[in-house]
Design a protein around this motif. Structure first.
Motif, PDB file in Angstrom:
ATOM      1  N   SER A 311      49.109 -18.597  -7.269  1.00  0.00           N
ATOM      2  CA  SER A 311      50.061 -18.027  -7.183  1.00  0.00           C
ATOM      3  C   SER A 311      51.408 -18.417  -6.269  1.00  0.00           C
ATOM      4  O   SER A 311      50.889 -19.512  -5.523  1.00  0.00           O
ATOM      5  CB  SER A 311      49.873 -16.699  -6.360  1.00  0.00           C
ATOM      6  OG  SER A 311      49.079 -15.795  -7.240  1.00  0.00           O
ATOM      7  N   ALA A 312      52.704 -18.176  -6.571  1.00  0.00           N
ATOM      8  CA  ALA A 312      53.704 -18.891  -5.804  1.00  0.00           C
ATOM      9  C   ALA A 312      53.727 -18.506  -4.303  1.00  0.00           C
ATOM     10  O   ALA A 312      53.142 -17.683  -3.636  1.00  0.00           O
ATOM     11  CB  ALA A 312      54.967 -18.177  -6.278  1.00  0.00           C
ATOM     12  N   PRO A 313      53.763 -19.858  -3.211  1.00  0.00           N
ATOM     13  CA  PRO A 313      53.723 -19.624  -1.948  1.00  0.00           C
ATOM     14  C   PRO A 313      55.024 -19.601  -1.277  1.00  0.00           C
ATOM     15  O   PRO A 313      56.055 -19.977  -1.801  1.00  0.00           O
ATOM     16  CB  PRO A 313      53.000 -21.040  -1.412  1.00  0.00           C
ATOM     17  CG  PRO A 313      53.643 -22.091  -2.488  1.00  0.00           C
ATOM     18  CD  PRO A 313      53.934 -21.094  -3.979  1.00  0.00           C
ATOM     19  N   LEU A 314      55.156 -18.888  -0.252  1.00  0.00           N
ATOM     20  CA  LEU A 314      56.589 -18.537   0.583  1.00  0.00           C
ATOM     21  C   LEU A 314      56.968 -20.079   1.205  1.00  0.00           C
ATOM     22  O   LEU A 314      57.863 -20.369   1.198  1.00  0.00           O
ATOM     23  CB  LEU A 314      56.530 -17.521   1.360  1.00  0.00           C
ATOM     24  CG  LEU A 314      57.874 -17.334   2.366  1.00  0.00           C
ATOM     25  CD1 LEU A 314      59.140 -16.984   1.118  1.00  0.00           C
ATOM     26  CD2 LEU A 314      57.332 -16.233   3.381  1.00  0.00           C
ATOM     27  N   GLY A 315      55.843 -20.605   1.595  1.00  0.00           N
ATOM     28  CA  GLY A 315      55.809 -21.999   2.206  1.00  0.00           C
ATOM     29  C   GLY A 315      55.847 -21.687   3.810  1.00  0.00           C
ATOM     30  O   GLY A 315      55.616 -20.537   4.486  1.00  0.00           O
TER      31      GLY A 315
END
Length: 723
Positions: A311-315
């Motif tokens: 899943s896409a990470p915010l960072g």
């Protein structure tokens, strides 16, 4: 010789070149991992991907098991002095587990059967005579076998029939004939156990109270549902064929003529079929169908897990994590950009406590004090209410800031799945990390960290607790664990990890490491400070050359002395990049920064015996985007503000939703009413869909239409067709 047989069969079954199969098997035998082989040994495998390599490994292990079983079979038959050259040859050439067991069955030591007892009484010659079906006065022949153990001729004939029944049931042709019938015609039938029909527990199995369908058409989710009902004592499951037709086929093979012997053989066939053969094949098909359903369910689970982990990470942002709740309040934590806990407290914006003004003041103070850049809210109880409160509060704060000229951070707000967070918060991992915090604080930390980097946080949780499976507790647990572990390992190595910040649990899944070496790396980092180069890994206790080769390419060092240490370029290939830079009359760092210089390189000049174009192309891709994250960018999401409970739903409504789980019969969607709806596979698209994962992915933002609302059973039917 055996290795060659493995290679030939694996190559043929997977439709890959023999050389690729052979080299992959050798690499696996050398202890190489699947991620390492697929990423750094493309020349040897012919560019096989992880799925193909995993397939080779699975087949290779299965064939080795068969080879070991064949040794046992040959040894057992040999000890009985029944191993002929023809039988030995046939066993050696057999690589089908079912066929091997059929060959072995007549020789297999077994509990004392009726036939075995009859043989011990010396009745096998009589059975042979009856099978020939030539004697007109078989009773007279049977009298010759009467002795102390055999009371009379009828007892002798009955014993002989027991031998014939077992012979028929163990004959390979009989078994294969019945298998063919089961494959074509078998019905799986489910009936409710009447005493349990009206129980509350039975309600969820009501669809299967009187159910029957061809076994070959029974989907994995229906079969697993029925088997669970059987396990819970609610349903009775059977797999059946037309017995009369099956026995008729057998008799056409064994019964010749119409005399007394033929009648006795016919009776023995009926007995052998009913008592021995049919139960054996039914059990076999029950096991095979269960295994097939398990494999399909595990496939769905692993694909969902892969999507979730990637899943896409915010960072690395400063994040506020909120575990929402009503009566017990919302647990709020503030994390720094590395995920370290800075502060925690509870707020009570909702009834029954209902202190929204105080809660707003608390949130504002934390936002300002810790310069929060994003807010993660768990999707459990009170999630919608908490998000509405936070969104309104943050909006007011931003408006007030603009009105009075006061600088004010306006963080993005995200809803985060909290499946498994409670499992993590009560685990030894969480206790070791936060020994002085309670489970609610640990859960809020997990929610905040999931927003920053889902992969790094979710590896701490048993995948079965994450909530993206289908009947995960009903499938083969050993096979499930192995498949899930491979998936986690694949995802972690696909992304790569920061050697200086990765947790012990994240490092454990890196190719070639495991728990011991991961712990040694963490201890070395603690005692000696941050790693400045990959080469320092060689100083970690017990991390030898083989482990270094396997792990180095997947460990990143941002800002290290060598810029290649922050790429997926393996240290074994550094000399190639250094030569490229030398030929371009620049440093490696300048080569990475200058696309013009990179574009001027003719990579064919660097092909060698050890390094081919696949590796060189990978190197150039890494130099173009060093240390790139293959995951997508994160997006915010909003539910329909007018829909908060199932009572707000109306047929025909079109609503925004998030895919929360994918099964082979459809996808579950969260539309913000505390009960996920189902988009059946037939409603996923305006075309035929055989595999839901071809249409949707986990956590995808979608539009759905409400088709039906069943408040009694808490079921919501949705559709994506025409949207």
């Amino acid at each position: 010789m055996e290795h060659n047989i493995f290679t030939e069969r694996i190559a043929r079954e997977l439709n890959i070149p023999e050389k690729s199969a052979d080299n992959t098997i050798k690499l696996l035998d050398e202890g190489c991992t699947i991620p390492f082989i697929s990423r750094y040994r493309k020349e040897r495998t012919g560019g096989l991907d992880e799925v193909q390599i995993a397939g080779i490994m699975s087949l290779y292990e299965r064939m080795r098991e068969i080879a070991k079983r064949k040794e046992t079979v040959i040894k057992t038959i040999s000890e009985q002095d029944k191993l002929t050259d023809a039988l030995h040859k046939r066993i050696n050439e057999c690589w089908d587990a079912t066929e091997l067991e059929d060959i072995y069955l007549p020789f297999k030591p077994k509990r004392r059967t009726k036939a075995q007892a009859a043989r011990e009484m010396g009745l096998e010659p009589l059975a042979d005579i009856i099978m020939l079906q030539r004697e007109q006065r078989i009773e007279d022949v049977a009298k010759r076998f009467v002795r102390k153990e055999v009371a009379d001729a009828q007892s002798a004939i009955k014993g002989a029939q027991d031998i014939i029944a077992e012979t028929v049931s163990e004959d390979e042709r009989s078994r294969q004939q019945l298998r063919n019938a089961f494959s074509r015609e078998a019905l799986i039938t489910s009936k409710v156990i009447k005493a349990k029909a009206d129980s509350e527990e039975a309600a969820k199995y009501s669809d299967y109270f009187d159910w029957s369908e061809p076994l070959r058409k029974c989907s994995s989710h229906r079969l697993l549902a029925m088997r669970r009902g059987e396990k819970d004592g609610i349903l009775r499951i059977s797999i059946t064929v037309d017995d009369e037709e099956c026995t008729a086929r057998l008799k056409r093979h064994y019964v010749r003529g119409y005399g007394k012997c033929s009648q006795l053989v016919s009776e023995a066939v009926d007995d052998g079929y009913k008592r021995l053969l049919r139960p054996a094949i039914e059990n076999e098909f029950s096991a095979v169908s269960k295994e097939k359903a398990d494999n399909e369910a595990i496939g769905v689970f692993t694909e969902n897990l892969r999507q979730l982990l990637l899943s896409a990470p915010l960072g690395q942002k400063r994040v506020m994590g909120i575990d929402p709740g009503f009566r017990t309040g919302c647990k709020v934590v503030c994390l720094d950009a590395q995920g370290n806990l800075l502060h925690n407290e509870a707020i009570f914006p909702h009834p029954p406590a209902g202190r929204p003004k105080q809660a707003a003041a608390q949130i504002e103070a934390m936002l300002r004090r810790y310069d929060i850049e994003a807010i993660a809210i768990g999707n459990g109880t009170a999630s919608r209410e908490t998000k509405n409160f936070i969104t309104s509060m943050v909006g007011s704060l931003a408006d007030n800031g603009r009105g009075n000229g006061s600088a004010c951070q306006s963080p993005a707000i995200y809803t985060v799945s909290e499946d498994g967070a409670s499992v993590y918060s009560a685990s030894k991992i969480a206790r070791d990390e936060f020994p002085d915090k309670d489970v609610t604080v640990r859960g809020a930390v997990s929610i905040g960290r999931r927003l920053m980097d889902p992969l790094a946080e979710l590896v701490k949780i048993d995948p079965k607790s994450i909530g993206v499976g289908q009947y995960q507790h009903d499938v083969d647990q050993a096979k499930l664990k192995r498949s899930l572990d491979q998936t986690v390992e694949s995802c972690v190595n696909t992304v790569g990890v920061n050697l200086n910040t990765a947790s012990l649990h994240l490092l454990t899944y890196i190719s070639g490491l495991g728990p011991t070496l991961a712990k040694n790396i963490v201890n070395y980092r603690r005692d000696n400070g941050a790693f400045s180069s990959r080469a320092q890994l060689k100083k970690v206790p017990r991390l030898g050359p083989a482990a270094f080769e396997q792990c180095a390419g997947f460990l990143r060092i941002p800002g290290g002395r060598n810029p290649l240490d922050n790429t997926a370029v393996h240290p074994e290939s550094y000399h190639i990049v250094e030569q490229m830079a030398k030929d371009c009359r620049c440093t490696v760092a300048e080569l990475i920064a200058d696309s013009g210089k990179r574009n001027s390189i003719d990579i064919k000049r660097y092909v060698s015996k050890e390094t081919g174009l696949p590796t060189l192309n990978d190197i150039m891709s890494e130099l173009e985007k060093p240390g790139r994250d293959p995951r997508e960018k994160i997006e915010t999401f909003e539910f329909d503000r007018n829909v908060n409970t199932m009572d707000d739903l109306r047929e025909g409504m079109v609503l925004p939703g998030i895919i929360t789980n994918i099964t082979n019969f459809g996808a579950f969607v969260d539309i913000g009413v505390h009960q996920d709806g189902l988009v059946h596979i037939s409603q996923l698209a305006d075309r035929f869909v055989s595999d839901p994962t071809q249409v949707v992915r986990l956590h995808q933002h979608v539009k759905v239409r409400v088709v039906e609302v069943d408040n009694r059973r808490k079921r919501i039917s949705l559709s994506m067709r025409g949207l």
